[in-house]
Design an enzyme around this catalytic site. Structure first.
Site, short mmCIF file in Angstrom:
data_model
loop_
_atom_site.label_atom_id
_atom_site.label_comp_id
_atom_site.label_asym_id
_atom_site.label_seq_id
_atom_site.Cartn_x
_atom_site.Cartn_y
_atom_site.Cartn_z
N PHE A 183 30.09 26.94 40.43
CA PHE A 183 30.68 28.26 40.21
C PHE A 183 31.53 28.17 38.95
CE2 PHE A 183 31.54 32.04 43.16
CZ PHE A 183 30.23 32.12 43.61
N GLN A 234 41.89 41.05 39.05
CA GLN A 234 40.67 40.42 38.54
C GLN A 234 39.49 41.39 38.44
OE1 GLN A 234 38.33 37.27 40.90
NE2 GLN A 234 39.08 36.14 39.14
N HIS A 263 35.65 41.26 38.11
CA HIS A 263 34.52 40.34 38.25
C HIS A 263 33.52 40.70 37.16
CE1 HIS A 263 31.07 38.30 39.99
NE2 HIS A 263 31.85 37.76 40.91
N LEU A 304 29.19 44.41 44.13
CA LEU A 304 29.21 43.06 43.57
C LEU A 304 27.83 42.44 43.42
CD1 LEU A 304 31.42 41.01 42.68
CD2 LEU A 304 30.85 39.77 44.75
N GLU A 312 28.68 35.78 41.98
CA GLU A 312 28.71 34.73 40.97
C GLU A 312 27.71 33.62 41.31
OE1 GLU A 312 32.67 33.76 39.83
OE2 GLU A 312 32.10 31.83 39.01
N ARG A 323 36.05 33.74 35.29
CA ARG A 323 35.70 35.17 35.41
C ARG A 323 36.32 36.04 34.33
NH1 ARG A 323 35.83 35.96 41.99
NH2 ARG A 323 33.83 34.94 42.29
N HIS A 325 37.70 43.48 41.40
CA HIS A 325 37.22 42.66 42.50
C HIS A 325 38.33 42.06 43.36
CE1 HIS A 325 34.52 40.06 44.65
NE2 HIS A 325 35.08 38.96 44.20
N ARG A 333 41.81 34.09 39.49
CA ARG A 333 41.30 33.29 40.62
C ARG A 333 39.93 32.71 40.29
NH1 ARG A 333 37.74 34.15 45.06
NH2 ARG A 333 37.43 36.35 44.56
C1 LIG Z 1 31.78 41.76 47.77
C2 LIG Z 1 32.75 40.62 47.80
C3 LIG Z 1 32.30 39.32 47.69
C4 LIG Z 1 33.19 38.24 47.71
N1 LIG Z 1 32.71 36.95 47.62
C5 LIG Z 1 33.59 35.91 47.72
C6 LIG Z 1 33.12 34.55 47.73
O1 LIG Z 1 31.93 34.29 47.72
N2 LIG Z 1 34.05 33.56 47.81
C7 LIG Z 1 35.37 33.81 47.86
O2 LIG Z 1 36.16 32.86 47.93
N3 LIG Z 1 35.84 35.10 47.86
C8 LIG Z 1 34.99 36.14 47.80
N4 LIG Z 1 35.46 37.43 47.81
C9 LIG Z 1 36.89 37.64 48.01
C10 LIG Z 1 37.23 37.46 49.47
O3 LIG Z 1 36.17 37.90 50.29
C11 LIG Z 1 38.50 38.23 49.84
O4 LIG Z 1 39.49 37.92 48.94
C12 LIG Z 1 38.95 37.84 51.23
O5 LIG Z 1 37.90 37.99 52.15
C13 LIG Z 1 40.17 38.61 51.69
O6 LIG Z 1 40.42 38.20 53.02
P1 LIG Z 1 41.72 38.67 53.78
O7 LIG Z 1 41.65 38.07 55.13
O8 LIG Z 1 42.91 38.41 52.95
O9 LIG Z 1 41.56 40.24 53.86
P2 LIG Z 1 40.33 41.17 54.30
O10 LIG Z 1 39.13 40.38 54.65
O11 LIG Z 1 40.20 42.20 53.25
O12 LIG Z 1 40.87 41.82 55.64
C14 LIG Z 1 41.95 42.72 55.62
C15 LIG Z 1 42.16 43.23 57.02
O13 LIG Z 1 43.35 44.00 57.05
C16 LIG Z 1 43.10 45.22 57.75
N5 LIG Z 1 44.09 46.21 57.31
C17 LIG Z 1 44.38 46.61 56.06
N6 LIG Z 1 45.36 47.51 56.07
C18 LIG Z 1 45.72 47.68 57.38
C19 LIG Z 1 46.68 48.50 58.06
N7 LIG Z 1 47.50 49.34 57.41
N8 LIG Z 1 46.75 48.42 59.41
C20 LIG Z 1 45.92 47.59 60.11
N9 LIG Z 1 45.00 46.81 59.51
C21 LIG Z 1 44.91 46.86 58.17
C22 LIG Z 1 41.67 45.54 57.41
O14 LIG Z 1 41.13 46.48 58.30
C23 LIG Z 1 41.07 44.13 57.54
O15 LIG Z 1 40.84 43.85 58.90
C24 LIG Z 1 34.57 38.50 47.81
C25 LIG Z 1 35.04 39.81 47.92
C26 LIG Z 1 34.14 40.87 47.92
C27 LIG Z 1 34.66 42.26 48.04
#
Ligand SMILES: Cc1cc2nc3c(=O)[nH]c(=O)nc-3n(C[C@H](O)[C@H](O)[C@H](O)COP(=O)(O)OP(=O)(O)OC[C@H]3O[C@@H](n4cnc5c(N)ncnc54)[C@H](O)[C@@H]3O)c2cc1C
Length: 597
Positions: A129, A242, A244, A258, A261, A292, A357, A392
């Protein structure tokens, strides 16, 4: 039935847990497992369904120096890559912990049932990556997030943790300076719930939805960061957003979606309309696998200078893998382009352009426990800041979620075990918050549509806080956002409380405005080029700004307070990894190690 001083009568449920986790993505679920293992009562609140967070969308993989494919890899190299990519404003201790603990978290996930792609010898496979010196991303085809969430979900459901789905938190309650609970409403019925708790772990993800073109889903509105800020928490690196390099551009309805990558990781080539592999101009050494920020600016520049595709993108070509190779390594990408754009990527290149992203900034946490400066409040995952600095590395988020999700769960558990305070809050405080949330539905006056305001905001951020910025444009953007802020009291929605998207958007718009204001204000102050913060009115990094983070905290007047805070010096066992060059954090090492584009 309850009554506040204004005569409001309102029903609300009361739920009580030792630890309340807000967010059910990878960070929230990992924190929940850690807290449940301590025998504590755990509540998990998510505004969508279990299994629907951004984490499930992650494609390319999770970074961990397992050394399965490249035996020379080590936590030290992973640490160095992370710091270099973050342009040395990262929290170096978080980067150290992350690099050291990621392998354990990946193996733990495997023990819990995650089925990773394998090497011919049967080890967890790792793909290259951008910005990673070695092949480092453990992956499950291009569905890594789905496997992570599936595994974590099963693990959580085997505990006694209680999950509250489609429940949106709108406020944290404090008593005697400690967080003691939260108010939420259920999206389906509009009923309110008071959560009493001893500790909150914020795990609400990022805020890509402040931009029009983004890979983020509707959930990415940054609620947790604003809830924490309102409760007095410090935020860090908020100017760092960021872009992407590769989002879809066509058809218009899917713009921003998306393109992982992983495509470049598997050898995908970027070409412009002249058929030229232009990355040799921007980063001749790493080419398509540069970081990125560099690849995103390269793609943007090619289009700006007239070498773009018909729909305003550049070409990403993975045809050399052939149909079988693509179906093995990138099946989701094949399906995505075939279904949405009628393009068979085993035969034709994809059209791609940068898309918003990820948000590097967020709630400032203690690197060991993920505690914030507000007693009883912890944070992990994308809503927390520090680890990634100014940019990142791909794959570093999924491992971040597991490493710091676990630490947040442990930190909150240790705090709860020692706490004896009461979680009671004044009745009136609860009813006042209920009144505030219901106001857009109940008020007679007001003519602002939250949808139109959201659209205006996203367009303003796209225009003024894009991946290349100037001071004048940022100032103009700030003016537009402050004008939107003035209009907030006039937001009015029609309909009832029963699953009413207009009412939900009326809640979101407050977060979007507050975060946009903070991003613009900090981006105005960072007068240099560093990672995701690329100021066209400055021609390079600034040595002094390379030594500080901008810390944001709500001031006594309720306004955005910003402090320049020195980054503590790196200890010798880490600084010596950079051959002493990092002593001048904004100088030689940085200049020598990276493309200046
Ligand atoms: C399309 C895509 C592909 C990606 N690919 C990669 C990858 O291959 N490798 C990598 O390392 N990263 C990747 N990322 C980044 C990574 O997926 C995210 O940064 C990461 O999953 C965020 O996880 P999190 O647990 O912090 O939050 P999230 O998974 O975003 O979860 C947030 C949670 O909070 C809840 N929430 C939000 N506000 C409230 C509220 N007010 N009340 C109650 N609940 C709430 C939501 O409902 C959800 O359940 C990708 C991101 C995207 C969008």
């Amino acid at each position: 039935m309850q009554r506040d001083t204004n005569g409001r009568r309102e029903d609300y449920e009361v739920r009580e847990h030792d630890v309340l986790i807000i967010g059910a993505g990878g960070a929230g679920l990992r924190a929940a497992v850690a807290a449940a293992e301590h025998g504590l009562s755990v509540g998990i609140v998510t505004k969508s369904l279990l299994g629907k967070a951004h984490t499930v969308m992650a494609e390319g993989g999770m970074a961990a120096a397992l050394g399965n494919v490249d035996p020379d890899d080590s936590w030290r190299q992973h640490f160095m890559d992370t710091m270099r990519s973050g342009k040395f404003i990262n929290n170096w201790r978080m980067a150290e912990i992350h690099a050291k603990e990621s392998p354990d978290r990946v193996y733990e996930l495997e023990q819990w049932g995650a089925l990773f792609n394998r090497t011919p010898e049967g080890k967890i496979s790792q793909r290259p990556f951008g910005g990673h010196t070695y092949r480092r991303l453990a992956h499950v085809g291009d569905r890594t997030g789905l496997e992570l969430i599936r595994t974590m979900q099963e693990k959580v459901l085997a505990t006694d943790a209680k999950v509250y789905m489609e429940t949106t938190v709108t406020k944290l309650f404090k008593k005697d300076g400690r967080v003691v609970g939260a108010l939420a409403y259920t999206r389906e019925s509009g009923k309110f719930v008071q959560f009493k708790t001893k500790a909150v772990v914020m795990a609400t993800g990022g805020w890509g939805r402040i931009f029009k073109v983004t890979s983020n889903s509707w959930e990415g509105t940054g609620d947790g960061v604003v809830l924490a800020y309102d409760a007095g928490a410090e935020l860090v690196d908020m100017e760092m957003v960021q872009f992407h390099p590769t989002g879809m551009v066509w058809p218009p309805g899917v713009r921003g979606l998306l393109v992982t990558e992983g495509v470049r990781g598997e050898g995908g080539l970027l070409r412009n309309s002249e058929g030229k592999r232009y990355m040799e101009k921007y980063d001749p050494e790493k080419m398509e696998l540069s970081t990125r920020d560099v690849v995103a600016r390269a793609n943007y520049t090619e289009v700006q200078e007239g070498r773009g595709s018909e729909h305003g993108g550049v070409f990403l070509d993975i045809t050399h893998l052939g149909y079988d190779g693509i179906m093995k390594k990138l099946p989701t990408m094949h399906e995505q382009f075939l279904k949405l754009a009628d393009i068979d990527i085993s035969k034709e290149p994809m059209e791609v352009f940068p898309t918003v992203h990820y948000t590097m900034g967020g709630i400032k946490v203690d690197s060991e426990t993920c505690a914030t400066n507000v007693t009883g409040l912890f944070a992990a995952g994308e809503c927390a800041g520090g680890l990634h600095g100014a940019n990142r590395l791909g794959g570093n988020s999924l491992s971040d979620l597991l490493v710091f999700g676990r630490r947040a769960g442990e930190g909150a558990s240790a705090y709860v075990t020692e706490s004896t305070h009461s979680a009671e809050v004044e009745e009136n405080e609860i009813l006042t918050e209920i009144g505030r949330v219901l106001e857009p539905l109940e008020k007679k006056e007001g003519d602002e549509s939250p949808y139109l305001m959201q659209q205006e905001l996203q367009e303003a951020m796209m225009e003024h806080a894009n991946l290349m910025r100037t001071g004048d444009s940022l100032e103009e953007g700030l003016g537009k956002i402050l004008a939107l802020k003035d209009r907030l009291p006039n937001v009015k929605v029609v309909g009832t409380r029963l699953f009413n998207p207009g009412w939900h958007t009326a809640q979101d718009i407050r977060y979007l405005i507050q975060i946009s204001e903070i991003i613009l204000r900090t981006a105005i102050l960072r007068t240099e080029r560093r990672g995701a913060q690329w100021r066209l009115d400055f021609d390079g990094p600034d040595d002094e700004l390379g030594k500080i983070n901008f810390i944001v905290k709500k001031d006594e007047q309720g306004e955005v307070g910003i402090e320049r805070r020195e980054i503590p010096p790196m200890p010798e066992h880490l600084s010596q990894l950079f051959d002493g060059k990092v002593v001048d954090m904004a100088g030689g090492e940085k200049r020598g190690a990276e493309s200046q584009f």
